[in-house]
Design a protein around this motif. Sequence first.
Motif, PDB file in Angstrom:
ATOM      1  N   LEU A 175       0.832  -1.200   0.000  1.00  0.00           N
ATOM      2  CA  LEU A 175       0.000   0.000   0.000  1.00  0.00           C
ATOM      3  C   LEU A 175       0.871   1.256   0.000  1.00  0.00           C
ATOM      4  O   LEU A 175       0.612   2.213  -0.746  1.00  0.00           O
ATOM      5  CB  LEU A 175      -0.893  -0.029   1.244  1.00  0.00           C
ATOM      6  N   ARG A 176       1.898   1.237   0.824  1.00  0.00           N
ATOM      7  CA  ARG A 176       2.790   2.396   0.881  1.00  0.00           C
ATOM      8  C   ARG A 176       3.475   2.618  -0.459  1.00  0.00           C
ATOM      9  O   ARG A 176       3.602   3.747  -0.928  1.00  0.00           O
ATOM     10  CB  ARG A 176       3.825   2.207   1.987  1.00  0.00           C
ATOM     11  N   ARG A 177       3.893   1.529  -1.092  1.00  0.00           N
ATOM     12  CA  ARG A 177       4.566   1.672  -2.385  1.00  0.00           C
ATOM     13  C   ARG A 177       3.618   2.258  -3.417  1.00  0.00           C
ATOM     14  O   ARG A 177       3.991   3.129  -4.202  1.00  0.00           O
ATOM     15  CB  ARG A 177       5.112   0.321  -2.865  1.00  0.00           C
ATOM     16  N   LEU A 178       2.393   1.778  -3.426  1.00  0.00           N
ATOM     17  CA  LEU A 178       1.396   2.320  -4.352  1.00  0.00           C
ATOM     18  C   LEU A 178       1.157   3.804  -4.068  1.00  0.00           C
ATOM     19  O   LEU A 178       1.081   4.619  -4.989  1.00  0.00           O
ATOM     20  CB  LEU A 178       0.082   1.557  -4.228  1.00  0.00           C
ATOM     21  N   ASP A 179       1.067   4.142  -2.802  1.00  0.00           N
ATOM     22  CA  ASP A 179       0.836   5.535  -2.434  1.00  0.00           C
ATOM     23  C   ASP A 179       1.979   6.424  -2.910  1.00  0.00           C
ATOM     24  O   ASP A 179       1.757   7.543  -3.372  1.00  0.00           O
ATOM     25  CB  ASP A 179       0.666   5.660  -0.921  1.00  0.00           C
ATOM     26  N   ALA A 231       0.513  -8.488  -2.897  1.00  0.00           N
ATOM     27  CA  ALA A 231      -0.650  -7.634  -2.619  1.00  0.00           C
ATOM     28  C   ALA A 231      -1.847  -8.052  -3.464  1.00  0.00           C
ATOM     29  O   ALA A 231      -2.897  -7.424  -3.394  1.00  0.00           O
ATOM     30  CB  ALA A 231      -0.298  -6.180  -2.881  1.00  0.00           C
ATOM     31  N   GLY A 232      -1.659  -9.080  -4.278  1.00  0.00           N
ATOM     32  CA  GLY A 232      -2.773  -9.594  -5.050  1.00  0.00           C
ATOM     33  C   GLY A 232      -2.941  -8.974  -6.421  1.00  0.00           C
ATOM     34  O   GLY A 232      -3.938  -9.206  -7.086  1.00  0.00           O
ATOM     35  N   LEU A 233      -1.966  -8.194  -6.870  1.00  0.00           N
ATOM     36  CA  LEU A 233      -2.039  -7.649  -8.231  1.00  0.00           C
ATOM     37  C   LEU A 233      -1.669  -8.736  -9.225  1.00  0.00           C
ATOM     38  O   LEU A 233      -0.782  -9.542  -8.983  1.00  0.00           O
ATOM     39  CB  LEU A 233      -1.099  -6.455  -8.411  1.00  0.00           C
ATOM     40  N   SER A 234      -2.325  -8.732 -10.370  1.00  0.00           N
ATOM     41  CA  SER A 234      -1.974  -9.662 -11.434  1.00  0.00           C
ATOM     42  C   SER A 234      -0.803  -9.079 -12.229  1.00  0.00           C
ATOM     43  O   SER A 234      -0.522  -7.880 -12.151  1.00  0.00           O
ATOM     44  CB  SER A 234      -3.160  -9.850 -12.365  1.00  0.00           C
ATOM     45  N   SER A 235      -0.155  -9.926 -12.998  1.00  0.00           N
ATOM     46  CA  SER A 235       0.963  -9.427 -13.796  1.00  0.00           C
ATOM     47  C   SER A 235       0.469  -8.396 -14.810  1.00  0.00           C
ATOM     48  O   SER A 235       1.192  -7.459 -15.168  1.00  0.00           O
ATOM     49  CB  SER A 235       1.683 -10.579 -14.491  1.00  0.00           C
ATOM     50  N   ARG A 236      -0.760  -8.563 -15.222  1.00  0.00           N
ATOM     51  CA  ARG A 236      -1.358  -7.584 -16.135  1.00  0.00           C
ATOM     52  C   ARG A 236      -1.415  -6.198 -15.496  1.00  0.00           C
ATOM     53  O   ARG A 236      -1.029  -5.203 -16.104  1.00  0.00           O
ATOM     54  CB  ARG A 236      -2.765  -8.057 -16.525  1.00  0.00           C
ATOM     55  N   ARG A 237      -1.905  -6.162 -14.261  1.00  0.00           N
ATOM     56  CA  ARG A 237      -1.985  -4.893 -13.534  1.00  0.00           C
ATOM     57  C   ARG A 237      -0.597  -4.293 -13.317  1.00  0.00           C
ATOM     58  O   ARG A 237      -0.393  -3.090 -13.454  1.00  0.00           O
ATOM     59  CB  ARG A 237      -2.640  -5.098 -12.166  1.00  0.00           C
ATOM     60  N   GLU A 257       0.588  -2.615 -16.290  1.00  0.00           N
ATOM     61  CA  GLU A 257      -0.048  -1.315 -16.471  1.00  0.00           C
ATOM     62  C   GLU A 257       0.550  -0.271 -15.537  1.00  0.00           C
ATOM     63  O   GLU A 257       0.473   0.933 -15.785  1.00  0.00           O
ATOM     64  CB  GLU A 257      -1.558  -1.424 -16.212  1.00  0.00           C
ATOM     65  N   LEU A 258       1.093  -0.777 -14.459  1.00  0.00           N
ATOM     66  CA  LEU A 258       1.653   0.097 -13.432  1.00  0.00           C
ATOM     67  C   LEU A 258       3.012   0.660 -13.837  1.00  0.00           C
ATOM     68  O   LEU A 258       3.369   1.802 -13.503  1.00  0.00           O
ATOM     69  CB  LEU A 258       1.824  -0.732 -12.162  1.00  0.00           C
ATOM     70  N   LEU A 259       3.779  -0.136 -14.552  1.00  0.00           N
ATOM     71  CA  LEU A 259       5.176   0.211 -14.804  1.00  0.00           C
ATOM     72  C   LEU A 259       5.369   1.539 -15.533  1.00  0.00           C
ATOM     73  O   LEU A 259       6.259   2.309 -15.156  1.00  0.00           O
ATOM     74  CB  LEU A 259       5.860  -0.932 -15.555  1.00  0.00           C
ATOM     75  N   PRO A 260       4.570   1.824 -16.553  1.00  0.00           N
ATOM     76  CA  PRO A 260       4.754   3.115 -17.221  1.00  0.00           C
ATOM     77  C   PRO A 260       4.577   4.287 -16.256  1.00  0.00           C
ATOM     78  O   PRO A 260       5.267   5.301 -16.394  1.00  0.00           O
ATOM     79  CB  PRO A 260       3.639   3.136 -18.277  1.00  0.00           C
ATOM     80  N   GLN A 293      -6.041   4.030  -7.909  1.00  0.00           N
ATOM     81  CA  GLN A 293      -6.948   4.194  -6.771  1.00  0.00           C
ATOM     82  C   GLN A 293      -7.742   2.921  -6.518  1.00  0.00           C
ATOM     83  O   GLN A 293      -7.964   2.523  -5.369  1.00  0.00           O
ATOM     84  CB  GLN A 293      -7.898   5.374  -7.024  1.00  0.00           C
ATOM     85  N   ALA A 294      -8.180   2.287  -7.613  1.00  0.00           N
ATOM     86  CA  ALA A 294      -8.978   1.064  -7.471  1.00  0.00           C
ATOM     87  C   ALA A 294      -8.167  -0.027  -6.790  1.00  0.00           C
ATOM     88  O   ALA A 294      -8.645  -0.711  -5.876  1.00  0.00           O
ATOM     89  CB  ALA A 294      -9.471   0.602  -8.844  1.00  0.00           C
ATOM     90  N   GLU A 295      -6.932  -0.191  -7.218  1.00  0.00           N
ATOM     91  CA  GLU A 295      -6.083  -1.220  -6.620  1.00  0.00           C
ATOM     92  C   GLU A 295      -5.795  -0.888  -5.159  1.00  0.00           C
ATOM     93  O   GLU A 295      -5.791  -1.765  -4.297  1.00  0.00           O
ATOM     94  CB  GLU A 295      -4.774  -1.362  -7.392  1.00  0.00           C
ATOM     95  N   ARG A 296      -5.556   0.377  -4.904  1.00  0.00           N
ATOM     96  CA  ARG A 296      -5.329   0.815  -3.530  1.00  0.00           C
ATOM     97  C   ARG A 296      -6.511   0.426  -2.647  1.00  0.00           C
ATOM     98  O   ARG A 296      -6.344  -0.118  -1.556  1.00  0.00           O
ATOM     99  CB  ARG A 296      -5.150   2.331  -3.503  1.00  0.00           C
ATOM    100  N   GLU A 297      -7.696   0.691  -3.160  1.00  0.00           N
ATOM    101  CA  GLU A 297      -8.902   0.409  -2.389  1.00  0.00           C
ATOM    102  C   GLU A 297      -9.068  -1.103  -2.182  1.00  0.00           C
ATOM    103  O   GLU A 297      -9.433  -1.559  -1.110  1.00  0.00           O
ATOM    104  CB  GLU A 297     -10.116   1.000  -3.125  1.00  0.00           C
ATOM    105  N   ARG A 298      -8.775  -1.848  -3.233  1.00  0.00           N
ATOM    106  CA  ARG A 298      -8.862  -3.300  -3.142  1.00  0.00           C
ATOM    107  C   ARG A 298      -7.948  -3.826  -2.036  1.00  0.00           C
ATOM    108  O   ARG A 298      -8.332  -4.686  -1.232  1.00  0.00           O
ATOM    109  CB  ARG A 298      -8.479  -3.925  -4.475  1.00  0.00           C
TER     110      ARG A 298
END
Lengths: 131, 131
Positions: free
Chosen positions: A117-121, B72-78, B81-84, B100-105
């Motif tokens: 969570l912290r990393r995402l933040d 944290a439960g993110l898929s490799s797809r997510r 999408e995060l890397l850029p 934000q959606a992933e954060r909330e999840r």
Amino acid sequence: MVRTKGVRVVEVGQVPLVRIGDLARSAGVSVRAVRYYEQQGLLSAQRSASGQRLYPPEAAERVRFFQDMFAAGLSSRRIAELLPCIDLGHTDAEQRHMLQAERERIRERVTELQSALRRLDQIIEVTATHP
Amino acid sequence: MVRTKGVRVVEVGQVPLVRIGDLARSAGVSVRAVRYYEQQGLLSAQRSASGQRLYPPEAAERVRFFQDMFAAGLSSRRIAELLPCIDLGHTDAEQRHMLQAERERIRERVTELQSALRRLDQIIEVTATHP
DNA sequence: CTTGCCTCTGACGTCAACGTCAGGTCTTAG
DNA sequence: CTAAGACCTGACGTTGACGTCAGAGGCAAG
């Protein structure tokens, strides 16, 4: 056999019993999931004369408990080991050890998640300044 | 080409590069995992003349980031999408929404886990009085 | 009686993140 | 030069909690 608000209920003595579809609905899972829990030894059911599963309404609570434990990362095997502790109200040394181990595992998962969570933040924060 | 403390290093200009086994070790994952990340578009590698993958040492940090996100439960797809967002340092509306959606999840998962912890603690507490 | 929904038992399919094996090439210590 | 590792590309296997489909039976309403 009577019908009450769309839910078919079987009265056996004073115990009302619901069928698998009703249990699934009230617990918020699929019918398949309920059968799976039975197959894994987590849930037992009475059977009607024709072989249909019949559950007491409290079964829904138990199914929700399964969901909680699955969500916490416990396997059905672990949950099966857990149930006697609940039903009998006491534990032996091995069971206490298992309970503590699972507790610790979940706590570690929580700190992992909080770290993520912290990393995402951080990412959100950094990129917020560069829209 | 030189050898430093058992780790084979290729000097290309001023950039030291390590091979997949070294990367895997320093990141604490399997070689197979590293290849999988490449296949999923999470990680790219230079290739030596003979086709072996070569990584800058910072790649280990990135791989550990993947592990955090997977945990944290993110898929490799997510994650892809995060890397850029990380590399470019800015986000568009869609990306911000996803973040934000992933954060909330993840936050929901944390509260789920904490709820499960409480239930386990209850069991431990109750059964502790009946050894 | 039939229509429509529910339930039954198999049994195969799914999805993600790898594990593992086969068969071959590269690299380096000795 | 040679033997031991490390590496390569496929490609199939694994695990858990179900989804899904097939084919057959059960049961209240009209």
